[in-house]
Scaffold this motif. Structure first.
Motif, PDB file in Angstrom:
ATOM      1  N   LEU A 173       0.829  -1.200   0.000  1.00  0.00           N
ATOM      2  CA  LEU A 173       0.000   0.000   0.000  1.00  0.00           C
ATOM      3  C   LEU A 173       0.866   1.254   0.000  1.00  0.00           C
ATOM      4  N   SER A 174       1.917   1.260   0.810  1.00  0.00           N
ATOM      5  CA  SER A 174       2.809   2.409   0.867  1.00  0.00           C
ATOM      6  C   SER A 174       3.508   2.631  -0.469  1.00  0.00           C
ATOM      7  N   VAL A 175       4.010   1.556  -1.078  1.00  0.00           N
ATOM      8  CA  VAL A 175       4.699   1.668  -2.366  1.00  0.00           C
ATOM      9  C   VAL A 175       3.740   2.157  -3.449  1.00  0.00           C
ATOM     10  N   ALA A 176       2.526   1.611  -3.489  1.00  0.00           N
ATOM     11  CA  ALA A 176       1.562   2.006  -4.513  1.00  0.00           C
ATOM     12  C   ALA A 176       1.191   3.483  -4.382  1.00  0.00           C
ATOM     13  N   ARG A 177       1.034   3.961  -3.146  1.00  0.00           N
ATOM     14  CA  ARG A 177       0.746   5.389  -2.945  1.00  0.00           C
ATOM     15  C   ARG A 177       1.898   6.254  -3.453  1.00  0.00           C
ATOM     16  N   SER A 178       3.133   5.833  -3.161  1.00  0.00           N
ATOM     17  CA  SER A 178       4.291   6.595  -3.638  1.00  0.00           C
ATOM     18  C   SER A 178       4.353   6.592  -5.160  1.00  0.00           C
ATOM     19  N   CYS A 179       4.021   5.462  -5.774  1.00  0.00           N
ATOM     20  CA  CYS A 179       4.029   5.382  -7.238  1.00  0.00           C
ATOM     21  C   CYS A 179       3.019   6.349  -7.843  1.00  0.00           C
ATOM     22  N   ALA A 180       1.828   6.424  -7.243  1.00  0.00           N
ATOM     23  CA  ALA A 180       0.811   7.352  -7.746  1.00  0.00           C
ATOM     24  C   ALA A 180       1.303   8.794  -7.637  1.00  0.00           C
ATOM     25  N   PHE A 181       1.887   9.141  -6.495  1.00  0.00           N
ATOM     26  CA  PHE A 181       2.397  10.503  -6.300  1.00  0.00           C
ATOM     27  C   PHE A 181       3.518  10.818  -7.288  1.00  0.00           C
ATOM     28  N   LEU A 182       4.473   9.922  -7.420  1.00  0.00           N
ATOM     29  CA  LEU A 182       5.619  10.172  -8.287  1.00  0.00           C
ATOM     30  C   LEU A 182       5.210  10.218  -9.759  1.00  0.00           C
ATOM     31  N   ALA A 183       4.246   9.384 -10.148  1.00  0.00           N
ATOM     32  CA  ALA A 183       3.787   9.414 -11.535  1.00  0.00           C
ATOM     33  C   ALA A 183       3.139  10.752 -11.859  1.00  0.00           C
ATOM     34  N   ASP A 184       2.312  11.259 -10.956  1.00  0.00           N
ATOM     35  CA  ASP A 184       1.712  12.579 -11.170  1.00  0.00           C
ATOM     36  C   ASP A 184       2.797  13.656 -11.276  1.00  0.00           C
ATOM     37  N   LYS A 185       3.774  13.589 -10.383  1.00  0.00           N
ATOM     38  CA  LYS A 185       4.827  14.601 -10.371  1.00  0.00           C
ATOM     39  C   LYS A 185       5.601  14.617 -11.685  1.00  0.00           C
ATOM     40  N   TYR A 186       6.041  13.437 -12.156  1.00  0.00           N
ATOM     41  CA  TYR A 186       6.910  13.414 -13.320  1.00  0.00           C
ATOM     42  C   TYR A 186       6.146  13.527 -14.625  1.00  0.00           C
ATOM     43  N   ARG A 187       4.855  13.194 -14.644  1.00  0.00           N
ATOM     44  CA  ARG A 187       4.051  13.484 -15.832  1.00  0.00           C
ATOM     45  C   ARG A 187       3.910  14.999 -16.009  1.00  0.00           C
ATOM     46  N   THR A 188       3.800  15.729 -14.891  1.00  0.00           N
ATOM     47  CA  THR A 188       3.729  17.196 -14.949  1.00  0.00           C
ATOM     48  C   THR A 188       5.070  17.784 -15.365  1.00  0.00           C
ATOM     49  N   TYR A 189       6.169  17.213 -14.842  1.00  0.00           N
ATOM     50  CA  TYR A 189       7.504  17.728 -15.174  1.00  0.00           C
ATOM     51  C   TYR A 189       7.865  17.462 -16.645  1.00  0.00           C
ATOM     52  N   TYR A 190       7.415  16.335 -17.193  1.00  0.00           N
ATOM     53  CA  TYR A 190       7.805  15.925 -18.546  1.00  0.00           C
ATOM     54  C   TYR A 190       6.561  15.635 -19.378  1.00  0.00           C
ATOM     55  N   PRO A 191       5.779  16.668 -19.672  1.00  0.00           N
ATOM     56  CA  PRO A 191       4.512  16.444 -20.383  1.00  0.00           C
ATOM     57  C   PRO A 191       4.696  15.976 -21.818  1.00  0.00           C
ATOM     58  N   ASN A 192       5.862  16.191 -22.394  1.00  0.00           N
ATOM     59  CA  ASN A 192       6.093  15.830 -23.797  1.00  0.00           C
ATOM     60  C   ASN A 192       6.881  14.533 -23.950  1.00  0.00           C
ATOM     61  N   MET A 193       7.083  13.806 -22.835  1.00  0.00           N
ATOM     62  CA  MET A 193       7.820  12.539 -22.931  1.00  0.00           C
ATOM     63  C   MET A 193       7.105  11.576 -23.877  1.00  0.00           C
ATOM     64  N   GLN A 194       7.893  10.919 -24.730  1.00  0.00           N
ATOM     65  CA  GLN A 194       7.348   9.930 -25.647  1.00  0.00           C
ATOM     66  C   GLN A 194       8.114   8.625 -25.526  1.00  0.00           C
ATOM     67  N   PRO A 195       7.422   7.510 -25.273  1.00  0.00           N
ATOM     68  CA  PRO A 195       5.984   7.449 -24.979  1.00  0.00           C
ATOM     69  C   PRO A 195       5.703   8.084 -23.621  1.00  0.00           C
ATOM     70  N   PRO A 196       4.480   8.590 -23.420  1.00  0.00           N
ATOM     71  CA  PRO A 196       4.174   9.263 -22.151  1.00  0.00           C
ATOM     72  C   PRO A 196       4.209   8.291 -20.981  1.00  0.00           C
ATOM     73  N   LEU A 197       4.586   8.823 -19.822  1.00  0.00           N
ATOM     74  CA  LEU A 197       4.577   8.011 -18.604  1.00  0.00           C
ATOM     75  C   LEU A 197       3.134   7.589 -18.302  1.00  0.00           C
ATOM     76  N   GLU A 198       2.916   6.325 -18.054  1.00  0.00           N
ATOM     77  CA  GLU A 198       1.569   5.810 -17.785  1.00  0.00           C
ATOM     78  C   GLU A 198       1.410   5.581 -16.290  1.00  0.00           C
ATOM     79  N   LYS A 199       0.641   6.463 -15.666  1.00  0.00           N
ATOM     80  CA  LYS A 199       0.435   6.383 -14.222  1.00  0.00           C
ATOM     81  C   LYS A 199      -0.184   5.050 -13.819  1.00  0.00           C
ATOM     82  N   GLY A 200      -1.186   4.601 -14.550  1.00  0.00           N
ATOM     83  CA  GLY A 200      -1.852   3.344 -14.201  1.00  0.00           C
ATOM     84  C   GLY A 200      -0.897   2.174 -14.186  1.00  0.00           C
ATOM     85  N   LEU A 201       0.034   2.158 -15.122  1.00  0.00           N
ATOM     86  CA  LEU A 201       1.008   1.072 -15.177  1.00  0.00           C
ATOM     87  C   LEU A 201       1.972   1.137 -14.005  1.00  0.00           C
TER      88      LEU A 201
END
Length: 336
Positions: A173-201
């Motif tokens: 549970l702790s790891v999954a919460r951190s993954c959700a937070f970090l995915a949101d953070k880095y999707r915002t930092y790198y909006p043009n990354m290709q392929p885009p970071l997939e938060k769900g994955l």
């Protein structure tokens, strides 16, 4: 005789307790004669002390006491210069009738300080809210619900971190919460990354990265390795469990391959068990979220368990380094 827990035993008072023999090691004294160091525990306390070769319990300890078994002990808690020890008056293996006096195997095992059913519900809610597409969410939900009883009970490891009942669920549970937070953070930092970071994955990988522990460890009090655990390990078996689930919950495109890679690479180094390093952004997030959560738990345990009085702990710990805890008078200031 009153039955109490080992945790609640008072020094100098005789009582009956139900305990797990959590350790038994044969050693040699300075005179060359054998003795045994034993450890008895319940959910909140562990006592480790010697059974000397000339003790009236030496032969019984040698021939009949078995680590991983439960015992009913009548004894007195003694405070000694070597720490608290149990002066044994009577001892026998636990019997079925002891359940009427309150014996439950779980009373002798460390457990998560959080309620496992609440954690499981929180993990399901996180999956429902954060994992897309629907096919990926259904696969993760199936692996959660089909293994619910194991999620509620399994430790994350035999030792080192979250090595207690419900530990795998707490860690996941702790790891999954951190993954959700970090995915949101880095999707915002790198909006043009290709392929885009997939938060769900990334979140799915955080939830499933250690699922192979269900096949690597048994559900006994010592969480011993199964044969498959010793020969194959949890990383490959976790990949296998995801592949099996994908037969009923197929994933689109290369999503199954990328999810398998997260599981295979989450420990990063071959000497830690991973055949591949993280090679996708999602795998990188899961690795560091997992590593941080495990290391933080280790550091917290070191600070809680080290009995020294100085500003720095001993380096004889799982991290193999001293931990700074500050001057004695400053400890606890953050809790005021």
């Amino acid at each position: 005789m009153a039955i109490v827990t080992l945790t609640d035993m008072e020094p100098g008072r005789e009582a009956d307790v139900f305990v797990l023999l959590s350790g038994k090691e044969e050693l040699k004294a300075k005179n060359g004669k054998p003795y045994w160091r034993v450890a008895f525990r319940d959910a909140g306390r562990e006592l480790s002390f010697p059974i000397w070769g000339d003790s009236p319990w030496a032969a019984e300890c040698r021939d009949h006491w078995t680590a991983g078994e439960y015992y009913k002990v009548r004894g007195i808690l003694r405070e000694t210069s070597f720490g608290p020890q149990l002066e044994i008056r009577k001892i026998r293996p636990v019997e079925p009738a002891d359940r009427a006096d309150g014996f439950d195997p779980l009373m002798c095992r460390r457990r998560s300080r959080f309620d496992p059913n609440t954690m499981f519900d929180e993990l399901l809610h996180l999956v429902e809210a954060e994992i897309h597409p629907d096919a990926l969410r259904r696969l993760v939900e199936a692996l959660l619900t089909d293994n619910r009883e194991a999620w509620l009970a399994w430790p994350a490891a035999r030792r080192n971190h979250h090595a207690f009942v419900g530990g795998l669920l707490e860690h996941t549970l702790s790891v999954a919460r951190s993954c959700a937070f970090l995915a949101d953070k880095y999707r915002t930092y790198y909006p043009n990354m290709q392929p885009p970071l997939e938060k769900g994955l990334a979140v799915a990988g955080g939830v499933l990265h250690d699922i192979g522990k269900f096949r690597e460890l048994d559900d006994g009090p010592e969480a011993a390795h199964t044969a498959a655990g010793a020969l194959v390990g949890h990383i490959i078996q976790g990949r296998d469990m995801v592949r099996e689930a994908a037969q009923l919950c197929p994933l689109p495109g290369d999503m199954l391959l990328r999810l398998e890679h997260i599981i295979l690479s989450h420990q990063r180094l071959p000497e830690w068990g991973s055949p591949k390093p993280p090679m996708t952004p999602e795998a990188l997030i899961v690795h560091y979220a997992d590593d941080l959560d495990a290391k933080f738990a280790m550091m917290a345990d070191i600070l809680a368990d080290d009995s020294g009085s100085g500003p720095v702990t001993s380096k004889k710990n799982v991290l193999m380094q001293p931990i700074y805890r500050g001057p004695h008078e400053a400890r606890g200031a953050g809790e005021q």
